[in-house]
Scaffold this active site. Structure first.
Site, PDB file in Angstrom:
ATOM      1  N   LEU A 136      -9.111   9.148  15.853  1.00 29.37           N
ATOM      2  CA  LEU A 136      -8.467   8.126  15.104  1.00 29.37           C
ATOM      3  C   LEU A 136      -6.903   8.072  15.732  1.00 29.37           C
ATOM      4  CD1 LEU A 136      -7.720   5.947  12.725  1.00 29.37           C
ATOM      5  CD2 LEU A 136      -7.268   7.980  11.338  1.00 29.37           C
ATOM      6  N   ASP A 150       3.398  -0.561  -0.127  1.00 30.70           N
ATOM      7  CA  ASP A 150       4.599  -0.814  -1.262  1.00 30.70           C
ATOM      8  C   ASP A 150       4.171  -0.544  -2.568  1.00 30.70           C
ATOM      9  OD1 ASP A 150       7.226  -1.861  -1.216  1.00 30.70           O
ATOM     10  OD2 ASP A 150       6.396  -3.927  -1.520  1.00 30.70           O
ATOM     11  N   HIS A 209       7.423   7.806  -4.394  1.00 34.19           N
ATOM     12  CA  HIS A 209       7.254   8.454  -2.950  1.00 34.19           C
ATOM     13  C   HIS A 209       6.138   9.438  -2.798  1.00 34.19           C
ATOM     14  CE1 HIS A 209       9.909   5.214  -2.004  1.00 34.19           C
ATOM     15  NE2 HIS A 209      10.740   5.839  -2.384  1.00 34.19           N
TER      16      HIS A 209
HETATM   17  C1  IPE Z   1       8.660  -2.689   3.364  1.00 32.58           C
HETATM   18  O1  IPE Z   1       8.667  -2.361   1.888  1.00 32.58           O
HETATM   19  C2  IPE Z   1       8.791  -1.273   4.250  1.00 32.58           C
HETATM   20  C3  IPE Z   1       7.880  -0.197   3.862  1.00 32.58           C
HETATM   21  C4  IPE Z   1       6.887  -0.131   2.962  1.00 32.58           C
HETATM   22  C5  IPE Z   1       8.033   1.042   4.520  1.00 32.58           C
HETATM   23  P1  IPE Z   1      10.171  -2.988   1.445  1.00 32.58           P
HETATM   24  O2  IPE Z   1       9.910  -2.651  -0.027  1.00 32.58           O
HETATM   25  O3  IPE Z   1      11.151  -2.423   2.069  1.00 32.58           O
HETATM   26  O4  IPE Z   1      10.190  -4.612   1.707  1.00 32.58           O
HETATM   27  P2  IPE Z   1      10.874  -5.606   0.722  1.00 32.58           P
HETATM   28  O5  IPE Z   1      12.290  -5.158   0.523  1.00 32.58           O
HETATM   29  O6  IPE Z   1      10.098  -5.827  -0.590  1.00 32.58           O
HETATM   30  O7  IPE Z   1      10.724  -6.754   1.678  1.00 32.58           O
HETATM   31  C1  IPE Z   2       7.479   1.697  -0.367  1.00 28.49           C
HETATM   32  O1  IPE Z   2       7.770   1.561  -1.850  1.00 28.49           O
HETATM   33  C2  IPE Z   2       7.924   2.765   0.239  1.00 28.49           C
HETATM   34  C3  IPE Z   2       9.148   2.727   0.931  1.00 28.49           C
HETATM   35  C4  IPE Z   2       9.897   1.422   1.224  1.00 28.49           C
HETATM   36  C5  IPE Z   2       9.924   3.688   1.713  1.00 28.49           C
HETATM   37  P1  IPE Z   2       8.970   1.121  -2.345  1.00 28.49           P
HETATM   38  O2  IPE Z   2      10.280   2.170  -2.456  1.00 28.49           O
HETATM   39  O3  IPE Z   2       9.524  -0.323  -1.687  1.00 28.49           O
HETATM   40  O4  IPE Z   2       8.644   0.478  -3.884  1.00 28.49           O
HETATM   41  P2  IPE Z   2       9.232  -0.772  -4.588  1.00 28.49           P
HETATM   42  O5  IPE Z   2       8.749  -2.028  -3.760  1.00 28.49           O
HETATM   43  O6  IPE Z   2      10.424  -0.549  -4.997  1.00 28.49           O
HETATM   44  O7  IPE Z   2       8.198  -0.677  -5.796  1.00 28.49           O
HETATM   45 MG    MG Z   3       9.323  -2.010  -1.816  1.00 25.12          MG
END
Ligand code: IPE
Ligand code: IPE
Ligand code: MG
Length: 240
Positions: free
Chosen positions: A123, A12, A29
């Site tokens: 793995l 995240d 990303h």
């Molecule tokens: C969780 O992250 C999902 C992934 C990293 C794929 P999110 O960014 O979607 O989670 P919330 O919205 O902060 O709970």
């Molecule tokens: C995690 O990073 C990747 C996915 C959920 C696809 P985020 O896109 O949630 O990044 P933040 O949390 O908004 O910084």
């Molecule tokens: Mg996020």
């Protein structure tokens, strides 16, 4: 040092990483591919047998269409660029989650990657896409309900092992260590059933910044934990 057999990671913080640089979210990303490579490398180096990465949740479908399609494009690109090396390194790749709704070109690549690496054993890498912990449990429950309805099984005989076997991580040990980058302290509908006794580790690094030192710090922290599984410290062999 005690090492986890299975590490599960919520990757995240990509969006915030990009925003901090005045870049569009998809740039974050894209930058998140390198830490994935690092985690695979470090898992192989440390002899960790299984790695499960949360790449796209069932709820992430609700993001702006532009971001969702950028992510789909990136998954295709990342698979194409990484699969040879993964295969050469003995990584068995599997995707967990509901693939309905994914573009056909991505589904075809996922199936090809799974088939090509199916006999690798160094793995096991699970990439969770379109995954939700509640969906996983519901999907497993449906399978068991069908077996009961057909008379193959009786509800009273259903066991925890039966449900575990019907889940997406069937056949893998539960994660020993869960890591979430990006500073949030929540599970966000990741592996709800399998995380029952997993050690949780949260770190503030945004995913694109997560490096081998950060991964090592999580392993160190895990090694210092006393896992009791509901027993007393003395029973679990680690003092009072
Ligand atoms: C969780 O992250 C999902 C992934 C990293 C794929 P999110 O960014 O979607 O989670 P919330 O919205 O902060 O709970
Ligand atoms: C995690 O990073 C990747 C996915 C959920 C696809 P985020 O896109 O949630 O990044 P933040 O949390 O908004 O910084
Ligand atoms: Mg996020």
């Amino acid at each position: 040092m005690t090492l986890p057999r299975h590490v599960a990671i919520i990757m995240d913080g990509n969006g915030r990483w990009a925003a901090a640089r005045g870049l569009p979210r998809h740039a974050g990303h894209k930058e998140g591919v390198e830490p994935v490579r690092m985690c695979v490398r470090e898992s192989l180096r440390n002899g960790i047998g299984a790695l499960t990465l949360f790449a796209f949740s069932s709820e992430n479908w609700g993001r702006p269409g532009e971001e969702v399609s950028a992510l789909m494009g990136l998954f295709v690109e990342a698979l194409d660029s990484q699969i040879d090396e993964l295969h050469e390194n003995g990584v068995r790749v599997a995707f967990i989650g509901d693939r309905q709704g994914f573009p056909e070109r991505l589904r075809a690549r996922m199936a090809a990657a799974e088939a090509r690496t199916a006999h690798n054993a160094k793995l096991r890498l699970q990439v969770a896409v379109g995954y939700g912990g509640r969906w996983d449990i519901l999907n497993a429950t449906r399978q068991l309900a069908e077996r009961c309805a057909s008379g193959a099984m009786r509800p009273a005989d259903l066991s925890e092992d039966d449900l575990s076997a019907a889940l997406q991580l069937s056949g893998l040990p539960d994660p020993d260590l869960f890591i979430r980058t990006g500073g949030e302290r929540r599970i966000s509908n990741f592996l709800l059933w399998n995380l029952a006794y997993t050690e949780l580790y949260f770190c503030a690094d945004l995913w694109p910044d997560f490096n081998a030192d950060g991964f090592g710090a999580a392993l160190q922290d895990f090694a210092s934990r006393q896992r009791r599984f509901g027993l007393t410290g003395a029973q679990s062999g680690e003092g009072a």
